[in-house]
Motif scaffolding. Sequence first.
Motif, PDB file in Angstrom:
ATOM      1  N   LEU A  92      -7.921  -2.764   4.620  1.00 33.91           N
ATOM      2  CA  LEU A  92      -7.154  -1.616   5.117  1.00 33.91           C
ATOM      3  C   LEU A  92      -6.637  -1.817   6.536  1.00 33.91           C
ATOM      4  O   LEU A  92      -5.538  -1.376   6.864  1.00 33.91           O
ATOM      5  CB  LEU A  92      -8.018  -0.346   5.076  1.00 33.91           C
ATOM      6  N   LEU A 124      -5.180   7.185   7.094  1.00 34.16           N
ATOM      7  CA  LEU A 124      -4.290   7.837   6.136  1.00 34.16           C
ATOM      8  C   LEU A 124      -4.709   9.300   5.957  1.00 34.16           C
ATOM      9  O   LEU A 124      -3.894  10.224   6.083  1.00 34.16           O
ATOM     10  CB  LEU A 124      -4.361   7.090   4.790  1.00 34.16           C
ATOM     11  N   PHE A 155     -12.126  11.152   8.591  1.00 36.55           N
ATOM     12  CA  PHE A 155     -12.939  10.243   7.756  1.00 36.55           C
ATOM     13  C   PHE A 155     -12.511   8.784   7.918  1.00 36.55           C
ATOM     14  O   PHE A 155     -12.489   8.031   6.926  1.00 36.55           O
ATOM     15  CB  PHE A 155     -12.848  10.622   6.272  1.00 36.55           C
ATOM     16  N   ILE A 156     -12.149   8.358   9.111  1.00 31.70           N
ATOM     17  CA  ILE A 156     -11.600   7.006   9.273  1.00 31.70           C
ATOM     18  C   ILE A 156     -12.718   5.992   9.564  1.00 31.70           C
ATOM     19  O   ILE A 156     -13.381   6.051  10.601  1.00 31.70           O
ATOM     20  CB  ILE A 156     -10.505   6.976  10.366  1.00 31.70           C
ATOM     21  N   LYS A 202     -23.228  11.126   8.181  1.00 31.24           N
ATOM     22  CA  LYS A 202     -23.052  10.989   6.734  1.00 31.24           C
ATOM     23  C   LYS A 202     -24.374  10.875   5.969  1.00 31.24           C
ATOM     24  O   LYS A 202     -25.384  10.456   6.513  1.00 31.24           O
ATOM     25  CB  LYS A 202     -22.231   9.731   6.418  1.00 31.24           C
ATOM     26  N   LEU A 359     -20.383   7.160  -2.070  1.00 29.87           N
ATOM     27  CA  LEU A 359     -19.043   7.085  -1.473  1.00 29.87           C
ATOM     28  C   LEU A 359     -18.055   6.360  -2.376  1.00 29.87           C
ATOM     29  O   LEU A 359     -16.847   6.655  -2.367  1.00 29.87           O
ATOM     30  CB  LEU A 359     -19.145   6.372  -0.113  1.00 29.87           C
ATOM     31  N   ILE A 362     -15.660   8.293  -4.176  1.00 24.23           N
ATOM     32  CA  ILE A 362     -14.830   9.213  -3.366  1.00 24.23           C
ATOM     33  C   ILE A 362     -13.768   8.459  -2.555  1.00 24.23           C
ATOM     34  O   ILE A 362     -12.588   8.817  -2.577  1.00 24.23           O
ATOM     35  CB  ILE A 362     -15.738  10.051  -2.421  1.00 24.23           C
ATOM     36  N   GLU A 364     -11.064   5.788  -0.925  1.00 26.50           N
ATOM     37  CA  GLU A 364      -9.870   5.109  -1.460  1.00 26.50           C
ATOM     38  C   GLU A 364      -9.437   5.719  -2.797  1.00 26.50           C
ATOM     39  O   GLU A 364      -9.039   5.019  -3.722  1.00 26.50           O
ATOM     40  CB  GLU A 364     -10.109   3.606  -1.570  1.00 26.50           C
ATOM     41  N   GLY A 365      -9.556   7.032  -2.855  1.00 27.68           N
ATOM     42  CA  GLY A 365      -9.179   7.763  -4.067  1.00 27.68           C
ATOM     43  C   GLY A 365     -10.413   8.085  -4.883  1.00 27.68           C
ATOM     44  O   GLY A 365     -11.189   7.195  -5.237  1.00 27.68           O
ATOM     45  N   ILE A 369      -8.759  10.836  -9.064  1.00 29.70           N
ATOM     46  CA  ILE A 369      -7.462  10.236  -8.696  1.00 29.70           C
ATOM     47  C   ILE A 369      -7.283   8.876  -9.396  1.00 29.70           C
ATOM     48  O   ILE A 369      -6.180   8.539  -9.824  1.00 29.70           O
ATOM     49  CB  ILE A 369      -7.328  10.126  -7.155  1.00 29.70           C
TER      50      ILE A 369
END
Length: 383
Positions: A92, A124, A155-156, A202, A359, A362, A364-365, A369
């Motif tokens: 990324l 993003l 959430f980066i 987290k 995670l 959840i 990266e989509g 999704i």
Amino acid sequence: MILIDEKYERFRAGVRDFVKEVVEPRADDIDKEGTFPEDVVKACAEQGYLGLVVPEELGGAGTDTLEYTIVVEEVSRACGSTGIILAAHNSLGTWPILNFGAEEQVDEYVPPLARGERMGAFGLTEPNAGSDAAGTQTTAVLDGDHYVINGSKCFITNASDDRDTGYVITAVTDKEQGVRGISSFIILGGTSGFRVAKHENKMGLRGSETAVLEFADVKLPKENLLGKEGDGFKQFMVTLDGGRISIGAMALGIAQGALDHALERAKTRVQFGKPIGTKQAIQFKIADMATQVDAARAMVYNAALLKDAGKPFSTESAAAKLYASEVSYFCTYEAIQIFGGYGYMKDYPLERFYRDTRLTEIGEGTSEIQRIVIARNLLGKLS
Ligand SMILES: Cc1cc2nc3c(=O)[nH]c(=O)nc-3n(C[C@H](O)[C@H](O)[C@H](O)COP(=O)(O)OP(=O)(O)OC[C@H]3O[C@@H](n4cnc5c(N)ncnc54)[C@H](O)[C@@H]3O)c2cc1C
């Protein structure tokens, strides 16, 4: 077992030695301390793991996608936090610049990332634009020779004010154009008006930093635009196609780690006078876990091989990530069951694997999704 070229198994053996020596002994403490593992990441950089898939002439390791996948898998088998740090940095933070950057941008920004002197991150997601990333609200307004950026990201992964960090972020340059009005920019930490506003606390992956970014009238030179104005949406869709392979690899590694521990426990834990692995109830769990891990590995590796072959892989990477993440959740759940009460205790790594892998369904989509991506690719646009 998945049959792959012997060169990849030799490569895996080297990664595994490194993980055993450097990553595994630190994994529990990384989770307990909840701080970014500078020492482990530095050692990864020395192995070239921060420059995977980057050509050697740009300071990278020059691996292919399958080798990259194997690194993330083997590292995550011991430590999910380190796994996601590598995945976010390579797929990324670095890959979009390598792939979409002008020659001068590649020459300037990629080598420090590939050598691990700078961490890479990708901005993003926004508070009001998660799954619906087309709803990006951060704006970039052209003013002479620079853009003025305003907005926020959340959430980066790998975001930090404490270390040298480079970000690829998205922002709206033309509101009238919808998704064709979203553009990507390269921005370095420390740029005036840009700050890490909050570090998240987290449930898992606690050694990986996850943060809110804020942009208040940030002046960014025009040269920091990645590709052309309006390319941002297309760029991040392609970036996420590749990123999903690495999240699939992370899920796969955690699933394999859980299976390894479960196998050992089934052989050594004696109840009713015999190892619990003599009981069919436990054997069936092991069989289901091993079967699903192999299937997930075949899917994740296949997506990597398709990417390297230059063939379409969007459906396969979404399916690999979807399946591997659900297998990983299943395997960590069942491994805790096989450990009984001990699996619930922090003395063993199973509860950490269980928290860490959540995670993967959840990031990266979400799984929902991924299903949308797969169905849309198969069905096309129906009216
Ligand atoms: C630890 C962590 C690290 C992350 N790292 C990064 C990063 O480095 N960079 C980055 O940009 N982002 C990152 N993210 C953000 C991540 O990609 C988003 O959390 C994810 O895309 C989901 O967005 P959301 O959280 O806003 O959930 P929402 O979009 O609000 O979704 C909530 C629920 O609704 C469902 N849903 C939403 N839309 C639909 C639909 N059309 N059909 C069916 N169901 C739907 C979702 O599947 C989910 O179950 C990270 C997140 C986490 C937790």
